[in-house]
Design a protein around this motif. Sequence first.
Motif, PDB file in Angstrom:
ATOM      1  N   HIS A  51      -2.580 -10.168 -10.396  1.00  0.00           N
ATOM      2  CA  HIS A  51      -2.896  -9.096 -11.065  1.00  0.00           C
ATOM      3  C   HIS A  51      -3.880  -8.434  -9.654  1.00  0.00           C
ATOM      4  O   HIS A  51      -4.435  -7.491 -10.095  1.00  0.00           O
ATOM      5  CB  HIS A  51      -2.530  -8.583 -12.747  1.00  0.00           C
ATOM      6  CG  HIS A  51      -2.860  -7.591 -12.801  1.00  0.00           C
ATOM      7  ND1 HIS A  51      -1.842  -6.160 -12.137  1.00  0.00           N
ATOM      8  CD2 HIS A  51      -4.158  -6.311 -12.763  1.00  0.00           C
ATOM      9  CE1 HIS A  51      -2.437  -4.836 -12.379  1.00  0.00           C
ATOM     10  NE2 HIS A  51      -3.875  -4.798 -12.879  1.00  0.00           N
ATOM     11  N   THR A  52      -5.151  -9.108 -11.429  1.00  0.00           N
ATOM     12  CA  THR A  52      -6.592  -9.142 -10.015  1.00  0.00           C
ATOM     13  C   THR A  52      -6.756  -9.030  -8.653  1.00  0.00           C
ATOM     14  O   THR A  52      -7.438  -8.813  -8.160  1.00  0.00           O
ATOM     15  CB  THR A  52      -8.094 -10.060 -11.424  1.00  0.00           C
ATOM     16  OG1 THR A  52      -7.698  -9.281 -12.077  1.00  0.00           O
ATOM     17  CG2 THR A  52      -8.799  -9.402 -10.123  1.00  0.00           C
ATOM     18  N   ILE A  53      -6.078 -10.411  -7.994  1.00  0.00           N
ATOM     19  CA  ILE A  53      -5.755 -10.236  -6.709  1.00  0.00           C
ATOM     20  C   ILE A  53      -5.349  -9.498  -5.687  1.00  0.00           C
ATOM     21  O   ILE A  53      -5.334  -9.199  -4.773  1.00  0.00           O
ATOM     22  CB  ILE A  53      -5.700 -11.860  -6.608  1.00  0.00           C
ATOM     23  CG1 ILE A  53      -6.846 -13.441  -7.646  1.00  0.00           C
ATOM     24  CG2 ILE A  53      -5.212 -12.855  -4.881  1.00  0.00           C
ATOM     25  CD1 ILE A  53      -6.403 -14.736  -7.435  1.00  0.00           C
ATOM     26  N   ARG A  54      -3.637  -8.968  -6.742  1.00  0.00           N
ATOM     27  CA  ARG A  54      -2.945  -8.186  -6.103  1.00  0.00           C
ATOM     28  C   ARG A  54      -4.105  -6.642  -5.796  1.00  0.00           C
ATOM     29  O   ARG A  54      -3.908  -5.800  -4.529  1.00  0.00           O
ATOM     30  CB  ARG A  54      -1.608  -7.622  -6.703  1.00  0.00           C
ATOM     31  CG  ARG A  54      -0.662  -6.541  -6.128  1.00  0.00           C
ATOM     32  CD  ARG A  54       0.276  -6.746  -6.920  1.00  0.00           C
ATOM     33  NE  ARG A  54       1.307  -8.085  -6.701  1.00  0.00           N
ATOM     34  CZ  ARG A  54       1.404  -8.485  -6.230  1.00  0.00           C
ATOM     35  NH1 ARG A  54       1.658  -7.951  -4.696  1.00  0.00           N
ATOM     36  NH2 ARG A  54       2.745  -9.572  -6.407  1.00  0.00           N
ATOM     37  N   ARG A  55      -4.835  -6.365  -7.072  1.00  0.00           N
ATOM     38  CA  ARG A  55      -5.211  -5.338  -6.537  1.00  0.00           C
ATOM     39  C   ARG A  55      -6.204  -5.180  -5.481  1.00  0.00           C
ATOM     40  O   ARG A  55      -6.792  -4.608  -4.987  1.00  0.00           O
ATOM     41  CB  ARG A  55      -5.777  -4.936  -8.036  1.00  0.00           C
ATOM     42  CG  ARG A  55      -5.027  -4.620  -8.898  1.00  0.00           C
ATOM     43  CD  ARG A  55      -5.002  -3.371 -10.609  1.00  0.00           C
ATOM     44  NE  ARG A  55      -6.141  -2.723 -10.019  1.00  0.00           N
ATOM     45  CZ  ARG A  55      -6.645  -2.136 -11.202  1.00  0.00           C
ATOM     46  NH1 ARG A  55      -6.920  -2.746 -12.427  1.00  0.00           N
ATOM     47  NH2 ARG A  55      -7.486  -0.788 -10.703  1.00  0.00           N
ATOM     48  N   LEU A  56      -6.962  -6.458  -5.130  1.00  0.00           N
ATOM     49  CA  LEU A  56      -8.500  -7.353  -5.166  1.00  0.00           C
ATOM     50  C   LEU A  56      -7.726  -7.267  -3.166  1.00  0.00           C
ATOM     51  O   LEU A  56      -7.935  -6.280  -2.155  1.00  0.00           O
ATOM     52  CB  LEU A  56      -8.857  -8.446  -4.986  1.00  0.00           C
ATOM     53  CG  LEU A  56      -9.953  -9.008  -4.168  1.00  0.00           C
ATOM     54  CD1 LEU A  56     -11.006  -8.527  -3.780  1.00  0.00           C
ATOM     55  CD2 LEU A  56     -10.642 -10.702  -3.959  1.00  0.00           C
ATOM     56  N   ALA A  57      -6.477  -7.829  -3.158  1.00  0.00           N
ATOM     57  CA  ALA A  57      -5.611  -7.406  -1.465  1.00  0.00           C
ATOM     58  C   ALA A  57      -5.219  -6.290  -1.356  1.00  0.00           C
ATOM     59  O   ALA A  57      -5.962  -5.634  -0.103  1.00  0.00           O
ATOM     60  CB  ALA A  57      -4.514  -8.474  -1.721  1.00  0.00           C
ATOM     61  N   ASP A  58      -4.835  -4.912  -1.888  1.00  0.00           N
ATOM     62  CA  ASP A  58      -5.208  -3.587  -1.998  1.00  0.00           C
ATOM     63  C   ASP A  58      -6.545  -2.804  -1.271  1.00  0.00           C
ATOM     64  O   ASP A  58      -6.537  -2.017  -0.253  1.00  0.00           O
ATOM     65  CB  ASP A  58      -4.546  -3.284  -3.233  1.00  0.00           C
ATOM     66  CG  ASP A  58      -2.820  -3.115  -3.221  1.00  0.00           C
ATOM     67  OD1 ASP A  58      -2.371  -3.418  -1.585  1.00  0.00           O
ATOM     68  OD2 ASP A  58      -2.335  -3.304  -4.358  1.00  0.00           O
ATOM     69  N   LEU A  59      -7.123  -3.217  -1.804  1.00  0.00           N
ATOM     70  CA  LEU A  59      -8.628  -2.569  -1.824  1.00  0.00           C
ATOM     71  C   LEU A  59      -9.315  -3.315  -0.456  1.00  0.00           C
ATOM     72  O   LEU A  59      -9.409  -2.727   0.203  1.00  0.00           O
ATOM     73  CB  LEU A  59      -9.848  -3.426  -3.278  1.00  0.00           C
ATOM     74  CG  LEU A  59     -10.888  -2.261  -3.084  1.00  0.00           C
ATOM     75  CD1 LEU A  59     -10.570  -1.328  -3.463  1.00  0.00           C
ATOM     76  CD2 LEU A  59     -11.606  -2.780  -4.553  1.00  0.00           C
ATOM     77  N   GLY A  60      -8.861  -4.276   0.355  1.00  0.00           N
ATOM     78  CA  GLY A  60      -9.524  -5.290   1.064  1.00  0.00           C
ATOM     79  C   GLY A  60      -8.614  -4.849   2.152  1.00  0.00           C
ATOM     80  O   GLY A  60      -9.378  -5.386   3.511  1.00  0.00           O
ATOM     81  N   GLY A  61      -7.609  -4.460   2.218  1.00  0.00           N
ATOM     82  CA  GLY A  61      -6.551  -4.105   2.798  1.00  0.00           C
ATOM     83  C   GLY A  61      -5.954  -5.544   3.432  1.00  0.00           C
ATOM     84  O   GLY A  61      -5.657  -6.088   4.806  1.00  0.00           O
ATOM     85  N   ALA A  62      -5.508  -6.917   2.555  1.00  0.00           N
ATOM     86  CA  ALA A  62      -5.518  -8.090   2.570  1.00  0.00           C
ATOM     87  C   ALA A  62      -4.082  -8.284   2.543  1.00  0.00           C
ATOM     88  O   ALA A  62      -3.774  -7.770   2.006  1.00  0.00           O
ATOM     89  CB  ALA A  62      -6.999  -8.941   2.160  1.00  0.00           C
ATOM     90  N   GLU A  63      -3.510  -9.478   3.122  1.00  0.00           N
ATOM     91  CA  GLU A  63      -2.744  -9.238   2.557  1.00  0.00           C
ATOM     92  C   GLU A  63      -2.161 -10.671   0.753  1.00  0.00           C
ATOM     93  O   GLU A  63      -3.280 -11.558   0.976  1.00  0.00           O
ATOM     94  CB  GLU A  63      -1.609 -10.755   3.318  1.00  0.00           C
ATOM     95  CG  GLU A  63      -1.196 -10.407   4.786  1.00  0.00           C
ATOM     96  CD  GLU A  63      -0.045  -9.000   4.527  1.00  0.00           C
ATOM     97  OE1 GLU A  63       0.587  -9.536   3.749  1.00  0.00           O
ATOM     98  OE2 GLU A  63       0.282  -8.132   5.445  1.00  0.00           O
ATOM     99  N   PHE A  64      -1.899 -10.096  -0.018  1.00  0.00           N
ATOM    100  CA  PHE A  64      -1.761 -10.236  -0.936  1.00  0.00           C
ATOM    101  C   PHE A  64      -1.434 -12.169  -0.919  1.00  0.00           C
ATOM    102  O   PHE A  64      -1.944 -13.173  -1.295  1.00  0.00           O
ATOM    103  CB  PHE A  64      -0.563 -10.316  -2.088  1.00  0.00           C
ATOM    104  CG  PHE A  64      -0.815 -10.644  -3.523  1.00  0.00           C
ATOM    105  CD1 PHE A  64      -1.647 -11.057  -4.264  1.00  0.00           C
ATOM    106  CD2 PHE A  64       0.798 -10.921  -3.670  1.00  0.00           C
ATOM    107  CE1 PHE A  64      -0.799 -11.627  -5.557  1.00  0.00           C
ATOM    108  CE2 PHE A  64       1.086 -11.642  -5.320  1.00  0.00           C
ATOM    109  CZ  PHE A  64      -0.239 -12.133  -5.429  1.00  0.00           C
ATOM    110  N   GLU A  65      -0.144 -12.337  -0.559  1.00  0.00           N
ATOM    111  CA  GLU A  65       0.278 -13.663  -0.663  1.00  0.00           C
ATOM    112  C   GLU A  65      -0.998 -14.641   0.030  1.00  0.00           C
ATOM    113  O   GLU A  65      -0.692 -15.912  -0.061  1.00  0.00           O
ATOM    114  CB  GLU A  65       1.544 -13.661   0.204  1.00  0.00           C
ATOM    115  CG  GLU A  65       3.025 -12.903  -0.477  1.00  0.00           C
ATOM    116  CD  GLU A  65       3.518 -13.774  -2.115  1.00  0.00           C
ATOM    117  OE1 GLU A  65       2.886 -15.014  -1.567  1.00  0.00           O
ATOM    118  OE2 GLU A  65       3.559 -12.997  -2.814  1.00  0.00           O
ATOM    119  N   CYS A  66      -1.608 -14.224   1.144  1.00  0.00           N
ATOM    120  CA  CYS A  66      -2.689 -15.025   1.434  1.00  0.00           C
ATOM    121  C   CYS A  66      -3.619 -15.773   0.459  1.00  0.00           C
ATOM    122  O   CYS A  66      -3.666 -16.950   0.358  1.00  0.00           O
ATOM    123  CB  CYS A  66      -2.926 -15.233   2.662  1.00  0.00           C
ATOM    124  SG  CYS A  66      -1.172 -15.074   4.168  1.00  0.00           S
TER     125      CYS A  66
END
Length: 605
Positions: A51-66
């Motif tokens: 959950h935290t990594i998904r929100r981090l990905a959204d925050l930085g515009g990165a791909e969650f799966e990567c």
Amino acid sequence: MQKLVLTVPAGVGETPTSFAARLAARNFVSARDLLRDFGLSFQDVVDGDEHTIRRLADLGGAEFECLKRNSIHKVGMMYSLNGQTITKPGIRRRRVHLCPVCIQDDIAASILAPGLAAYGRSEWAIEAIRTCARHSVALVEVKNDIRSSELHDFTRNIMDRIPDMDRLARNVRRRPASGLETYLLGRIEGRTNYPWLDRLPFFVAAYTTELFGAVSQFGKGVNLRSLTDDDLYQAGAAGFEITASGAAGIDHFMTKLKSEHVRKNDRSVDGLQATYGKLYVPFAQGLSDAGYDPVREAMAEHILAQFPLGPGDELFGKPVETRRFHSIRTAALAYKMHSKRLRKLVDAEGLIPAPSVKDRDVLLDAAVADRLFERERNAITAKQAEQYINAPRGLPKALCDAGIIPRHSVGSAMNNVYLESELDAFLIRLFRKAKKVKSAGPQACDMAAACRRANCSVLEIIRLIIDDQIAWVGRRADAKGLAAILVDSDEIRALTRLPDLCGLIYQDAIRTLHVSGTVMAGLVRAGALKTVVQRHPVKRNPQVVIPLEEIGRFKSMYVSLHQLARERGKYMGTLNRELQEAGVRPTPELDGVGASFFKRSDLPP
């Protein structure tokens, strides 16, 4: 969650913690402060919380799966990277290792400041990986003993080393990734090419391989904690050559260790720890995780084939249930026999390689040992065997020569013996159809009497009984062994009668040919009658026999003057004169036999 204005692109293979650290530095704060501002925990990123990594990905515009793929996430007390289990000590937490050439590439490929362009790869966090496989260079430690508040903040931890990166890249040690490192990287990427190693958890495969390699390169007394990264790289390379082939490689290496082991003194009885050193101790006294069990099983398979362990012993904390080998020492205890006597038995079998080999070093297959020592306890001499089966003197040897009972040779320096168990089996075969009788009938008798009446041997009667050729066998209740057997003497006589004579004995031939004994002897001596020696069918004494066809041939070819006179009804003198007048003379080849014989072909009609 809204996207930050100032972001950084996620690198290939970049960890979520590295991405969070660069993103925070881009916004002029620490990773912990940045995530805290958005209600998130940097520790959750460290622990791989999805959950935290998904929100981090959204925050930085990165791909969650990567980011998720390169996350070393916590699972209970362990950690996992792409499904590969890693222990906490197997992760670099207070030290930062990197490839300076990779960092150079990051800086060259980015428009960001060098400190923001450089990012951390997931494999750099794994203790067992000490080489960059992409550039074939040794990873460089750029920071150690990191404070708890700065753990996992890759950007802040390397920032002051960015100016040195070109120098580090020039001076870096060039070397290919070791077999172990290549294997571990392959597992992270999903490749499985080594069946035995692939069965092991990731951390077990890494530690086991390094341990075997360390012992191989630095001796069985090696202290792993004192080894440098370069030493451990060397250990991983050497260890992979051992563990890549699985249990066979482990057995081969442990066999080599055992062959090279030297006792402290002649009287020492060195055990497993002394023989295998640091290779044995961790698996026996630590490493309780069940993931190490396949390694222990492979080591146990080797040890049980090299040491006389059995019930009552323990190996890797488990009781040994089945004995595979005995030493003379353990066999003496197990069979309660003196070791000197046992050594003679083993030596007689040719199982001691040299006289100097100590009892403790003579390994015997447990089945062989059981056969040898049970045989010794069960063995009796030929004289004792005669008493055991109540047999006449010499009969056990005759039975053995006939293949009815076995006899065992225990070496040139020891006597041949018989086994009570095999003699018991022989008696069971002999008595299996015997009927118990209180008193014998007129024809029933023991085997000794039957032998006298039938002129045969006890061995022949025994063979008839064992081969089920006798219709009736009795058993006396008041006797034991062979003396208890009763048989019908008439039946034995009929079954043991030899073939009839093929011709006539001298006395019968004399009557048939109408000659005297002297003449008969002369004919045989002259070769006119061929003889053979044949045993009498009942008495069994040798008989000189003239075959019937030989007598028929002689009678058709020759005739005596006496017999010819009887055939023609004339006096011998008259017939002799007629023959002489006709020019017929006795055959010269039978001259001197004591009578005149003529060839029938020479006689006038």
